[in-house]
Design an enzyme around this catalytic site. Structure first.
Site, mmCIF file in Angstrom:
data_model
loop_
_atom_site.group_PDB
_atom_site.id
_atom_site.type_symbol
_atom_site.label_atom_id
_atom_site.label_comp_id
_atom_site.label_asym_id
_atom_site.label_seq_id
_atom_site.Cartn_x
_atom_site.Cartn_y
_atom_site.Cartn_z
ATOM 1 C CG ASN A 1 -1.459 1.312 1.425
ATOM 2 O OD1 ASN A 1 -1.439 1.858 0.833
ATOM 3 N ND2 ASN A 1 -2.039 1.534 2.667
ATOM 4 C CD1 TRP A 2 3.601 1.002 -2.879
ATOM 5 C CD2 TRP A 2 3.897 1.697 -4.780
ATOM 6 N NE1 TRP A 2 4.481 0.071 -3.976
ATOM 7 C CE2 TRP A 2 4.284 0.903 -4.770
ATOM 8 C CE3 TRP A 2 3.274 2.588 -5.493
ATOM 9 C CZ2 TRP A 2 4.926 0.146 -6.222
ATOM 10 C CZ3 TRP A 2 4.067 2.455 -6.843
ATOM 11 C CH2 TRP A 2 4.788 1.462 -7.778
ATOM 12 C CE LYS A 3 0.130 2.861 4.948
ATOM 13 N NZ LYS A 3 -0.130 2.683 6.452
ATOM 14 C CG HIS B 1 -5.363 1.814 5.270
ATOM 15 N ND1 HIS B 1 -5.047 3.023 6.297
ATOM 16 C CD2 HIS B 1 -4.766 1.108 5.161
ATOM 17 C CE1 HIS B 1 -3.711 2.799 6.535
ATOM 18 N NE2 HIS B 1 -3.310 1.533 5.561
ATOM 19 C CD GLU C 1 -3.010 5.775 6.991
ATOM 20 O OE1 GLU C 1 -2.422 5.467 5.789
ATOM 21 O OE2 GLU C 1 -1.712 4.974 6.873
ATOM 22 C CD GLU D 1 -3.096 -2.417 7.608
ATOM 23 O OE1 GLU D 1 -1.945 -2.499 6.602
ATOM 24 O OE2 GLU D 1 -3.821 -1.172 7.227
ATOM 25 N N GLY E 1 3.122 2.405 10.955
ATOM 26 C CA GLY E 1 4.388 3.083 10.679
ATOM 27 C C GLY E 1 4.707 3.902 12.270
ATOM 28 C CB SER F 1 5.317 -1.891 11.694
ATOM 29 O OG SER F 1 5.242 -0.539 12.676
ATOM 30 N N GLY G 1 3.162 -0.941 3.921
ATOM 31 C CA GLY G 1 3.189 0.435 4.384
ATOM 32 C C GLY G 1 4.244 0.689 3.968
ATOM 33 N N GLY G 2 5.387 1.550 4.787
ATOM 34 C CA GLY G 2 6.135 2.498 4.329
ATOM 35 C C GLY G 2 7.353 1.334 3.909
HETATM 36 P P1 13P Z 1 3.159 0.072 7.777
HETATM 37 O O1 13P Z 1 4.052 -0.734 7.191
HETATM 38 O O2 13P Z 1 3.994 1.622 7.849
HETATM 39 O O3 13P Z 1 3.067 0.237 9.438
HETATM 40 O O4 13P Z 1 1.770 0.666 7.356
HETATM 41 C C1 13P Z 1 0.873 -0.381 7.368
HETATM 42 C C2 13P Z 1 -0.292 0.102 6.587
HETATM 43 O O5 13P Z 1 -1.606 1.214 6.781
HETATM 44 C C3 13P Z 1 -0.755 -1.490 5.695
HETATM 45 O O6 13P Z 1 -2.489 -0.849 4.539
#
Ligand code: 13P
Length: 251
Positions: free
Chosen positions: A10-12, A95, A97, A167, A173, A213, A234-235
């Site tokens: 997920n590149w956000k 998600h 977020e 999640e 994050g 993470s 994510g990251g």
């Molecule tokens: P991180 O891997 O950056 O913690 O993010 C997880 C995430 O929200 C994937 O959708």
């Protein structure tokens, strides 16, 4: 039947079109022959450019969100029809977020899930508790509610198109991942919820990813747990150097 591992990025809100295409090309090269199911979800603005890069490869194209209605006067929203037109095969919905920063409710997410399925799209449905909810001992209750409400009116026939991503919000994050044991336990709870919603045994057939993470250093420990079928990253999905070793966690 053993469930296939499913690793998604997920590149956000990261990457210009050029940067996205460059990363997608690197991933296509490095992940050739990877036995696991793979998906990347670039931002909307890069989807059209990334689509031809991943087309016909073992990497699915995903979107990070979509509108809850098919089309109309919804300024700033993106329709499932537009995503399909670009070759998007999967959409991340619910998600945390979106839930926390943009006020998305289970009811709204449920509408999106139904619409995506109606249009033949695969769904990665995100659920997970906040730190406050976990500390109050409410993690299971919250996740049970999210799964039940977001899957309302989803038929058993459509269930193979759904992946659930657990999640925990406090692990996103933050560098703090859930322990493999804690994550596995919650995944097991989700399977039981599915058994209750549909029928006994169905939970065992659904792919459940862990997200929060995930990095090369912890991927193997998480992904070899019996109830953890993959990762929503994510990251660490933003760089080839970190995403590729996660996708190849068992090489
Ligand atoms: P991180 O891997 O950056 O913690 O993010 C997880 C995430 O929200 C994937 O959708």
């Amino acid at each position: 039947m053993a469930r296939r591992k499913y690793i998604a990025g997920n590149w956000k809100m990261h990457k210009t079109t050029g940067e996205a295409v460059a990363l997608a090309k690197e991933l296509v090269d490095s992940l050739k022959g990877c036995p696991h199911k793979l998906m990347i979800a670039p931002p909307f603005t890069a989807l059209a450019a990334v689509a031809p890069v991943v087309k016909g490869t073992n990497i699915l194209l995903g979107a990070q969100n979509m509108a809850s209605v098919e089309q109309g006067a919804h300024t700033g929203e993106v329709s499932v029809l537009m995503l399909k037109d670009l070759g998007v095969q999967s959409v991340i919905l619910g998600h945390s977020e979106r839930r926390i920063l943009y006020g998305e409710t289970d009811e709204l997410i449920n509408k999106k899930v139904i619409l995506a399925l109606t249009q033949g799209m695969e769904v990665v449905l995100c659920v997970g508790e906040t730190l406050e909810e976990r500390e109050k001992g409410k993690a299971e209750e919250v996740v049970t509610r999210q799964v039940s409400e977001c899957l309302k009116e989803v038929s058993e026939r459509d269930l193979p198109k759904i992946t659930i991503a657990y999640e925990p919000v406090w692990a996103i994050g933050t560098g703090k991942n859930a322990t493999p044991q804690d994550a596995d336990a919650l995944h097991s709870v989700i399977r039981k919820v599915l058994d209750t919603l549909y029928r006994a045994g169905i939970g065992e057939t659904v792919t459940i990813q862990y997200g929060g993470s995930v990095k090369p250093e912890n991927a193997k420990d998480l992904l070899t747990m019996p109830n953890i079928d993959g990762a929503l990253v994510g990251g660490a999905s933003l760089k080839k150097e970190t995403f590729v070793p996660i996708a190849w966690f068992d090489r």
